[in-house]
Design an enzyme around this catalytic site. Structure first.
Site, short mmCIF file in Angstrom:
data_model
loop_
_atom_site.label_atom_id
_atom_site.label_comp_id
_atom_site.label_asym_id
_atom_site.label_seq_id
_atom_site.Cartn_x
_atom_site.Cartn_y
_atom_site.Cartn_z
N GLY A 246 35.56 51.23 38.30
CA GLY A 246 34.51 50.21 38.26
C GLY A 246 34.09 49.77 39.64
N ARG A 247 35.06 49.58 40.52
CA ARG A 247 34.76 49.18 41.90
C ARG A 247 33.95 50.26 42.62
NH1 ARG A 247 36.96 45.18 44.62
NH2 ARG A 247 38.73 45.09 43.19
N GLU B 24 24.58 39.60 34.79
CA GLU B 24 25.18 38.63 33.87
C GLU B 24 26.52 39.19 33.43
OE1 GLU B 24 20.85 38.22 33.75
OE2 GLU B 24 22.05 39.91 33.08
N TYR C 159 33.39 41.22 40.74
CA TYR C 159 32.11 40.88 41.36
C TYR C 159 32.30 39.88 42.50
CZ TYR C 159 30.21 43.19 37.23
OH TYR C 159 29.92 44.11 36.26
#
Length: 162
Positions: free
Chosen positions: A95-96, A117, A129
């Site tokens: 994901g990073r 969002e 995030y």
């Protein structure tokens, strides 16, 4: 703030690559989507994203899709619409790597900021995030469908250009 390129290697021995996605990847995308969300996107929603103002990238290991990200470009802003990682690759840097790739591409294309969002209950994503420089700029009440009604979204943004 300068963004790092796709230099995150993930867990030891985990060789991940990023590539653009195509409609032919849809079955793998939907497989990950169904495992990742209680209210997954439909095939039609994904098909609508294969247009010029969208970017779709996948993170792969040995040619198999491990996760994906979908963003839309509007004027000088990128909207991160969907980032999902296969359960077997969570916590291992996939994901990073996707997030850093989209940030590098957005900066390369002279975009000004990235907005997203995230469910209030999604602490893992919110932490990712924040660690990558995003800041909360607001909330969207009743934004996400949930098992018991609706859940609010945290709106986060990252400025790419000074």
């Amino acid at each position: 703030m300068h963004r790092r390129e796709d230099s995150y290697l993930g867990a030891p021995g985990l060789e991940l690559t990023i590539r653009p996605l195509e409609p032919g990847d849809l079955s793998e995308i939907l497989n990950i989507e169904l495992q990742g969300y209680s209210h997954p996107w439909s095939e039609g929603i994904f098909l609508d994203c294969f247009k010029p103002d969208y970017r779709l990238w996948g993170v792969c290991q040995n040619g198999s899709l491990a996760g994906y990200v979908v963003v839309s470009y509007v004027l000088d802003e990128v909207h991160l619409l969907n980032l999902c990682v296969h359960p077997g690759f969570r916590g291992r840097g996939a994901g990073r790597l996707l997030l850093r790739h989209l940030l590098a591409e957005a900066a390369r294309e002279c975009m000004n900021q990235v907005i997203l969002e995230v469910r209030l209950s999604n602490n893992v994503a919110s932490k990712l995030y924040r660690n990558e420089g995003f800041e909360e700029i607001g909330r969207r009440p009743r934004y996400y469908p949930a098992a018991s009604g609706w859940e609010d979204a945290r709106v986060m943004a990252l400025l790419l250009q000074p």
